[in-house]
Design an enzyme around this catalytic site. Structure first.
Site, PDB file in Angstrom:
ATOM      1  N   ASP A   8      20.577 -69.667 -24.233  1.00  0.00           N
ATOM      2  CA  ASP A   8      20.051 -70.660 -24.754  1.00  0.00           C
ATOM      3  C   ASP A   8      18.423 -70.101 -25.098  1.00  0.00           C
ATOM      4  O   ASP A   8      18.020 -69.463 -24.269  1.00  0.00           O
ATOM      5  CB  ASP A   8      20.129 -71.886 -23.965  1.00  0.00           C
ATOM      6  CG  ASP A   8      19.430 -73.258 -24.431  1.00  0.00           C
ATOM      7  OD1 ASP A   8      19.565 -73.570 -25.405  1.00  0.00           O
ATOM      8  OD2 ASP A   8      18.449 -73.460 -23.684  1.00  0.00           O
ATOM      9  N   ASP A  10      15.630 -72.750 -25.806  1.00  0.00           N
ATOM     10  CA  ASP A  10      14.574 -73.464 -25.326  1.00  0.00           C
ATOM     11  C   ASP A  10      14.732 -74.221 -24.083  1.00  0.00           C
ATOM     12  O   ASP A  10      16.063 -74.510 -23.713  1.00  0.00           O
ATOM     13  CB  ASP A  10      14.415 -74.977 -26.183  1.00  0.00           C
ATOM     14  CG  ASP A  10      14.345 -74.604 -27.772  1.00  0.00           C
ATOM     15  OD1 ASP A  10      13.222 -73.997 -28.073  1.00  0.00           O
ATOM     16  OD2 ASP A  10      14.940 -74.883 -28.726  1.00  0.00           O
TER      17      ASP A  10
END
Length: 189
Positions: A8, A10
């Site tokens: 991922d 953020d």
């Protein structure tokens, strides 16, 4: 087939700045570069999978996001790294931009981005990992058939447990996640 670590963006690789598409605001997690170097040294392809609903919401467009992605590639290149892929979902069913205001199979917690990357990059999903900072990341990885790590950094606020939402490991940070992945892989061999 290759093994990969899906990451991922953020809250995992970089500090979570909501709806950010400005490369100047990107701050890498303190341990991110070293963790990526460790994973690469152990033969993992590195692939980002990121929900980017700011596009559907009209906060920024894909051109702006591409500038941010280019900036991330530059930092990684400077540190002797590269990403094997960067996949993002621009959709949100409640988006303000009609073309992106759809239900899709690529928005996490669904596994579409991981499955697309596996097809395009010849990745073995059972030999791969998904690392993220919320349970939607874990669910996407588990649904795709990967093993999963949750970085328990306080970004998950709902803690809604259900099928597919249990990680194999809860890590303190990306360095801890990388060490766990390497030790788990070494222990299996």
């Amino acid at each position: 087939m290759k093994k990969a670590v899906f990451l991922d963006k953020d809250g995992t690789l970089v500090t979570d700045v909501p709806y950010n598409a400005d490369p100047a605001l990107v701050q890498w997690a303190p341990d991110a570069i070293a963790a990526l170097q460790l994973l690469r040294a152990h033969g993992y392809a590195l692939i980002v999978v990121s929900n980017q609903s700011g596009i559907a919401r009209g906060y920024f467009d894909e051109t702006q996001l591409q500038k941010l992605i280019t900036g991330m590639h530059s930092v990684l290149h400077y540190n002797g790294l590269h990403l094997d892929g960067f996949y993002y979902c621009p959709h949100h069913p409640e988006g303000a931009v009609k073309a992106y205001a759809i239900d899709c199979s690529c928005r996490k917690p669904l596994p579409g981005m991981l499955q697309q990357a596996a097809r395009e990059l010849d990745i073995s999903l059972p030999s791969s990992w998904m690392v993220g900072d919320i349970l939607n990341d874990v669910e996407a990885g588990n649904r795709a058939g990967c093993r999963t790590v949750l970085i328990d950094n306080g970004n998950e606020t709902e803690w809604i447990m259900a099928d597919y939402r249990t990680p194999a490991y809860k890590a303190r940070n990306l360095a801890d996640a990388a060490a766990y992945i390497i030790s788990s892989t070494t222990a299996k061999n």
